[in-house]
Each structure stands twice: as C-alpha cells, then as structure tokens.
Scaffold this motif. Structure first.
Motif, PDB file in Angstrom:
ATOM      1  N   ASN A   1       0.825  -1.198   0.000  1.00 56.30           N
ATOM      2  CA  ASN A   1       0.000   0.000   0.000  1.00 56.30           C
ATOM      3  C   ASN A   1       0.860   1.250   0.000  1.00 56.30           C
ATOM      4  OD1 ASN A   1      -2.422  -1.296  -0.127  1.00 56.30           O
ATOM      5  ND2 ASN A   1      -2.856  -1.146   2.046  1.00 56.30           N
ATOM      6  N   LYS A   2       1.896   1.271   0.821  1.00 54.93           N
ATOM      7  CA  LYS A   2       2.749   2.449   0.883  1.00 54.93           C
ATOM      8  C   LYS A   2       3.513   2.653  -0.423  1.00 54.93           C
ATOM      9  CE  LYS A   2       3.367   2.701   5.832  1.00 54.93           C
ATOM     10  NZ  LYS A   2       4.308   2.711   6.942  1.00 54.93           N
ATOM     11  N   ALA A   3       3.774   1.593  -1.145  1.00 54.75           N
ATOM     12  CA  ALA A   3       4.559   1.692  -2.374  1.00 54.75           C
ATOM     13  C   ALA A   3       3.828   2.463  -3.467  1.00 54.75           C
ATOM     14  CB  ALA A   3       4.941   0.301  -2.879  1.00 54.75           C
ATOM     15  N   ILE A   4       2.515   2.622  -3.367  1.00 56.06           N
ATOM     16  CA  ILE A   4       1.793   3.354  -4.407  1.00 56.06           C
ATOM     17  C   ILE A   4       1.691   4.845  -4.127  1.00 56.06           C
ATOM     18  CG2 ILE A   4       0.464   1.340  -5.114  1.00 56.06           C
ATOM     19  CD1 ILE A   4      -1.921   2.500  -3.620  1.00 56.06           C
ATOM     20  N   THR A   5       2.159   5.288  -2.972  1.00 54.43           N
ATOM     21  CA  THR A   5       2.120   6.710  -2.641  1.00 54.43           C
ATOM     22  C   THR A   5       3.025   7.471  -3.611  1.00 54.43           C
ATOM     23  OG1 THR A   5       1.763   6.204  -0.314  1.00 54.43           O
ATOM     24  CG2 THR A   5       2.559   8.394  -0.820  1.00 54.43           C
ATOM     25  N   SER A   6       2.501   8.573  -4.165  1.00 49.86           N
ATOM     26  CA  SER A   6       3.312   9.352  -5.105  1.00 49.86           C
ATOM     27  C   SER A   6       2.803  10.784  -5.199  1.00 49.86           C
ATOM     28  CB  SER A   6       3.286   8.718  -6.501  1.00 49.86           C
ATOM     29  OG  SER A   6       1.982   8.757  -7.035  1.00 49.86           O
ATOM     30  N   LEU A   7       3.667  11.651  -5.670  1.00 49.38           N
ATOM     31  CA  LEU A   7       3.314  13.014  -6.061  1.00 49.38           C
ATOM     32  C   LEU A   7       3.760  13.155  -7.507  1.00 49.38           C
ATOM     33  CD1 LEU A   7       3.624  13.414  -2.846  1.00 49.38           C
ATOM     34  CD2 LEU A   7       3.863  15.790  -3.460  1.00 49.38           C
ATOM     35  N   ILE A   8       2.813  13.417  -8.390  1.00 56.79           N
ATOM     36  CA  ILE A   8       3.104  13.549  -9.813  1.00 56.79           C
ATOM     37  C   ILE A   8       2.736  14.968 -10.246  1.00 56.79           C
ATOM     38  CG2 ILE A   8       2.600  12.681 -12.134  1.00 56.79           C
ATOM     39  CD1 ILE A   8       4.055  10.664 -10.318  1.00 56.79           C
ATOM     40  N   PHE A   9       3.669  15.618 -10.931  1.00 53.59           N
ATOM     41  CA  PHE A   9       3.477  16.966 -11.458  1.00 53.59           C
ATOM     42  C   PHE A   9       3.450  16.849 -12.978  1.00 53.59           C
ATOM     43  CE2 PHE A   9       5.352  17.245  -7.321  1.00 53.59           C
ATOM     44  CZ  PHE A   9       4.730  18.324  -6.718  1.00 53.59           C
TER      45      PHE A   9
END
Length: 151
Positions: A13-21
């Motif tokens: 679950n934590k592996a999908i955390t992201s910030l995309i610009f």
C-alpha cells in the motif's frame, strides 16, 4: 493480495504513494524517494460553510479549498536536491495550472491546482535522513455538484 502476509500488504500500500506533477516532471516523487513519514495531505478549511440567514443557518458547499501536502524526501536521492534548488530559485510549480496529483497509500488520487513549494523545518540534527517539504494548492471538492473548470 488477500493471501499476502499482513506486513507485505502494508508495504505494498505504501509503495503506491506518489506526487506527480504532469507539467513539471522533474518534481515527481515515488514512495522510494520518500522518508519514513512518506506524504500526508490536510485540508486547510471546511468543505461546507455554515451561513447565517434569517431563519437559522444553511450549508453552502465550497467549490475548492486550500490543501497542504507534507512530504519527507530522503536526503541522498536526486529528488531532494532538485526540490531544494527549485525552492531556492522559485517556489512555483511549472505549467498552466501548476498541478500536482497526490496518490495516497490506498490508491485515492487528489489533484491540487495552483501549487507552490516550500521547505519545511530544517534541523541541525545530522541523523535525520530526510528533508521536509510542503506543497500548497487548491483542492477541488464537491466536483459532482459544480464540475471542474480549471485553466
């Protein structure tokens, strides 16, 4: 994922955390760039305001509210230097709408518009392996009611 051990499910679950610009890909972050605190988002105002009228109060749904994402980035990854240099030069996210898409640890996506970057508290503690950064922007809420028109 039902047959995986509990600790592995949490990691996944934590592996999908992201910030995309989308318009500024140099700032993109995945879970592997982040420190132990990962990233969290908070909404800075109520999504429904209570307005006083002659017969009491009514709820007025907000179209968009300010939100803050706090992210920790491991000091040794290239992204940490990119973020630091960008903040010292110009804290604005690039692109027409200055957009950031935050994916939390359960896969929900939140899009912030008109984003700015800043650096969090810097400590002299050399044992801290991560820098703290903040992304401030406007989160569209109640999109079913209003729709979304940006740009």
């Amino acid at each position: 994922m039902a047959n995986l051990p509990g600790w592995l499910k949490q990691f996944m679950n934590k592996a999908i955390t992201s910030l995309i610009f989308p318009d500024d890909p140099d700032l993109n972050l995945t879970a592997f760039d982040m420190g132990e605190d990962m990233a969290t988002m908070s909404i800075d105002e109520d999504t429904v305001k209570r307005l006083k009228v002659a017969f009491g109060e009514v709820g007025a749904a907000e179209m968009a509210v300010p939100a803050t994402i706090t992210v920790s980035i491991v000091k040794t990854v290239a992204s940490a230097n990119i973020w630091r240099k960008r903040i010292f030069a110009n804290g604005l996210v690039g692109g027409v709408n200055r957009t950031c898409v935050f994916t939390d640890d359960v896969g929900n996506e939140y899009t912030l518009f008109a984003c700015t970057l800043s650096m969090g508290e810097v400590t002299a503690n050399a044992t801290n392996p991560a820098y703290s950064f903040t992304v401030k922007g406007t989160l569209a809420v109640n999109t079913d009611l209003y729709g979304v028109y940006i740009g």
